[in-house]
Write a protein that holds these residues in place. Sequence first.
Motif, PDB file in Angstrom:
ATOM      1  N   UNK A 146      86.837  -4.894 143.528  1.00 60.58           N
ATOM      2  CA  UNK A 146      85.923  -5.932 143.093  1.00 60.58           C
ATOM      3  C   UNK A 146      85.364  -5.573 141.718  1.00 60.58           C
ATOM      4  N   UNK A 147      84.833  -6.582 141.079  1.00 62.01           N
ATOM      5  CA  UNK A 147      84.273  -6.390 139.741  1.00 62.01           C
ATOM      6  C   UNK A 147      82.792  -6.725 139.775  1.00 62.01           C
ATOM      7  N   UNK A 148      82.003  -5.916 139.101  1.00 65.58           N
ATOM      8  CA  UNK A 148      80.562  -6.171 139.070  1.00 65.58           C
ATOM      9  C   UNK A 148      80.017  -5.896 137.680  1.00 65.58           C
ATOM     10  N   UNK A 149      79.191  -6.826 137.210  1.00 66.33           N
ATOM     11  CA  UNK A 149      78.567  -6.672 135.903  1.00 66.33           C
ATOM     12  C   UNK A 149      77.051  -6.711 136.058  1.00 66.33           C
ATOM     13  N   UNK A 150      76.342  -6.038 135.167  1.00 67.82           N
ATOM     14  CA  UNK A 150      74.878  -5.936 135.288  1.00 67.82           C
ATOM     15  C   UNK A 150      74.187  -7.291 135.349  1.00 67.82           C
ATOM     16  N   UNK A 151      73.210  -7.386 136.246  1.00 62.12           N
ATOM     17  CA  UNK A 151      72.367  -8.574 136.319  1.00 62.12           C
ATOM     18  C   UNK A 151      72.920  -9.712 137.138  1.00 62.12           C
ATOM     19  N   UNK A 152      74.049  -9.498 137.823  1.00 69.01           N
ATOM     20  CA  UNK A 152      74.646 -10.594 138.593  1.00 69.01           C
ATOM     21  C   UNK A 152      73.685 -11.136 139.648  1.00 69.01           C
ATOM     22  N   UNK A 153      72.833 -10.274 140.189  1.00 72.98           N
ATOM     23  CA  UNK A 153      71.912 -10.669 141.257  1.00 72.98           C
ATOM     24  C   UNK A 153      70.845 -11.647 140.766  1.00 72.98           C
ATOM     25  N   UNK A 154      70.587 -11.672 139.456  1.00 70.28           N
ATOM     26  CA  UNK A 154      69.598 -12.612 138.928  1.00 70.28           C
ATOM     27  C   UNK A 154      70.090 -14.052 139.022  1.00 70.28           C
ATOM     28  N   UNK A 155      71.407 -14.212 139.055  1.00 66.37           N
ATOM     29  CA  UNK A 155      71.941 -15.561 139.232  1.00 66.37           C
ATOM     30  C   UNK A 155      71.704 -16.064 140.656  1.00 66.37           C
ATOM     31  N   UNK A 156      71.538 -15.138 141.613  1.00 67.90           N
ATOM     32  CA  UNK A 156      71.155 -15.555 142.962  1.00 67.90           C
ATOM     33  C   UNK A 156      69.768 -16.193 142.931  1.00 67.90           C
ATOM     34  N   UNK A 157      68.852 -15.558 142.190  1.00 73.66           N
ATOM     35  CA  UNK A 157      67.503 -16.111 142.042  1.00 73.66           C
ATOM     36  C   UNK A 157      67.560 -17.468 141.360  1.00 73.66           C
ATOM     37  N   UNK A 158      68.392 -17.566 140.329  1.00 71.14           N
ATOM     38  CA  UNK A 158      68.549 -18.839 139.619  1.00 71.14           C
ATOM     39  C   UNK A 158      69.088 -19.918 140.551  1.00 71.14           C
ATOM     40  N   UNK A 159      70.034 -19.544 141.405  1.00 73.87           N
ATOM     41  CA  UNK A 159      70.601 -20.500 142.358  1.00 73.87           C
ATOM     42  C   UNK A 159      69.545 -20.973 143.351  1.00 73.87           C
ATOM     43  N   UNK A 160      68.714 -20.048 143.816  1.00 73.28           N
ATOM     44  CA  UNK A 160      67.617 -20.429 144.718  1.00 73.28           C
ATOM     45  C   UNK A 160      66.659 -21.397 144.027  1.00 73.28           C
ATOM     46  N   UNK A 161      66.383 -21.130 142.751  1.00 68.31           N
ATOM     47  CA  UNK A 161      65.498 -22.016 141.991  1.00 68.31           C
ATOM     48  C   UNK A 161      66.077 -23.422 141.886  1.00 68.31           C
ATOM     49  N   UNK A 162      67.366 -23.500 141.602  1.00 69.93           N
ATOM     50  CA  UNK A 162      68.018 -24.804 141.466  1.00 69.93           C
ATOM     51  C   UNK A 162      67.969 -25.575 142.782  1.00 69.93           C
ATOM     52  N   UNK A 163      68.132 -24.874 143.894  1.00 75.93           N
ATOM     53  CA  UNK A 163      68.090 -25.547 145.192  1.00 75.93           C
ATOM     54  C   UNK A 163      66.722 -26.177 145.440  1.00 75.93           C
ATOM     55  N   UNK A 164      65.672 -25.458 145.067  1.00 75.28           N
ATOM     56  CA  UNK A 164      64.317 -26.002 145.211  1.00 75.28           C
ATOM     57  C   UNK A 164      64.145 -27.237 144.328  1.00 75.28           C
ATOM     58  N   UNK A 165      64.629 -27.134 143.099  1.00 75.58           N
ATOM     59  CA  UNK A 165      64.499 -28.251 142.156  1.00 75.58           C
ATOM     60  C   UNK A 165      65.306 -29.457 142.625  1.00 75.58           C
ATOM     61  N   UNK A 166      66.472 -29.212 143.202  1.00 76.86           N
ATOM     62  CA  UNK A 166      67.302 -30.320 143.683  1.00 76.86           C
ATOM     63  C   UNK A 166      66.604 -31.093 144.805  1.00 76.86           C
ATOM     64  N   UNK A 167      65.845 -30.393 145.624  1.00 75.52           N
ATOM     65  CA  UNK A 167      65.084 -31.078 146.678  1.00 75.52           C
ATOM     66  C   UNK A 167      64.038 -32.000 146.053  1.00 75.52           C
ATOM     67  N   UNK A 168      63.376 -31.506 145.013  1.00 74.02           N
ATOM     68  CA  UNK A 168      62.392 -32.327 144.301  1.00 74.02           C
ATOM     69  C   UNK A 168      63.076 -33.543 143.670  1.00 74.02           C
ATOM     70  N   UNK A 169      64.243 -33.305 143.071  1.00 70.82           N
ATOM     71  CA  UNK A 169      64.997 -34.399 142.448  1.00 70.82           C
ATOM     72  C   UNK A 169      65.379 -35.449 143.484  1.00 70.82           C
ATOM     73  N   UNK A 170      65.746 -34.998 144.668  1.00 76.90           N
ATOM     74  CA  UNK A 170      66.120 -35.928 145.740  1.00 76.90           C
ATOM     75  C   UNK A 170      64.970 -36.881 146.058  1.00 76.90           C
ATOM     76  N   UNK A 171      63.760 -36.345 146.135  1.00 73.88           N
ATOM     77  CA  UNK A 171      62.595 -37.192 146.401  1.00 73.88           C
ATOM     78  C   UNK A 171      62.333 -38.156 145.242  1.00 73.88           C
ATOM     79  N   UNK A 172      62.472 -37.660 144.019  1.00 73.16           N
ATOM     80  CA  UNK A 172      62.234 -38.508 142.849  1.00 73.16           C
ATOM     81  C   UNK A 172      63.229 -39.664 142.786  1.00 73.16           C
TER      82      UNK A 172
END
Length: 256
Positions: A146-172
């Motif tokens: 497997x391949x791993x580059x520094x900071x990949x785990x921060x994209x998990x946080x970004x993905x979680x953020x987008x999911x929260x925002x998408x729920x807000x967008x759904x209501x809007x």
Amino acid sequence: MLLLEMKRRLCTKYVLFSLLGIIIITIGLNLIIVSDQKDISLSLQEEAIYEGDIKEENLLLALKKVRDEKSEDFRYKSQVLIISGLVNNYPGVLYTEDRIEDYPDEYAAEFYQCWRNKFEFLIENKLPIEEQKTALDKLNEVKTPFVRYPGYYLYYTALDNIQVIFIIILFLVTFFASGTYSESFEDGSMEIIKTTKAYKKNMLIRILPVILYGILLTLIATFVTIGMTSSVIGFKALKSSFKMISLFSFLLETSL
């Protein structure tokens, strides 16, 4: 007619304020990622020592440093986190150690075989028989190392953020769409449209502003999130092999 409907529905205070609101919410959530930029940069520099292929000899060295010598060096701890992922994803399945101090050398020295053993166990014990062959074939197609580059785990946080925002967008979008149809029913225009030959075309014209509004909000949230995250860690981290943990995750989680 389409342009007039677009202008009438999209050039409103509601649309303007909702766009600004999504931008503010997106920036606010992603400040979690960029706020400690100095500390993140230091961590990324330490992790960069082992960027690229995940090698079993490096994992074993890191495990010995952290487990036996109690090293706090992040370059070693970041490698041990990979082994922890092997143990803690689908906890209680095959590997059950709760502490790093209990990890045997085998988890590092034979990491890829342990990873394969775990997924084979999950496939054979958690999936229906008719799906097991397909899953095993997919498992055999996975390339290692497997391949791993520094900071990949921060994209998990970004993905979680987008999911929260998408729920807000759904209501809007739902609220925006309900306003469109409620006006049509109240003024009787919906009944008139139904009697026309171009009924489907007219309905499409009514729906398009809602679709465009939803797409616009989604693009704003996505690009702002990616932009803020990549400004700290770049795009190189996206080359990491997410399959080492997430392979079959949806399929297996629905069966567990």
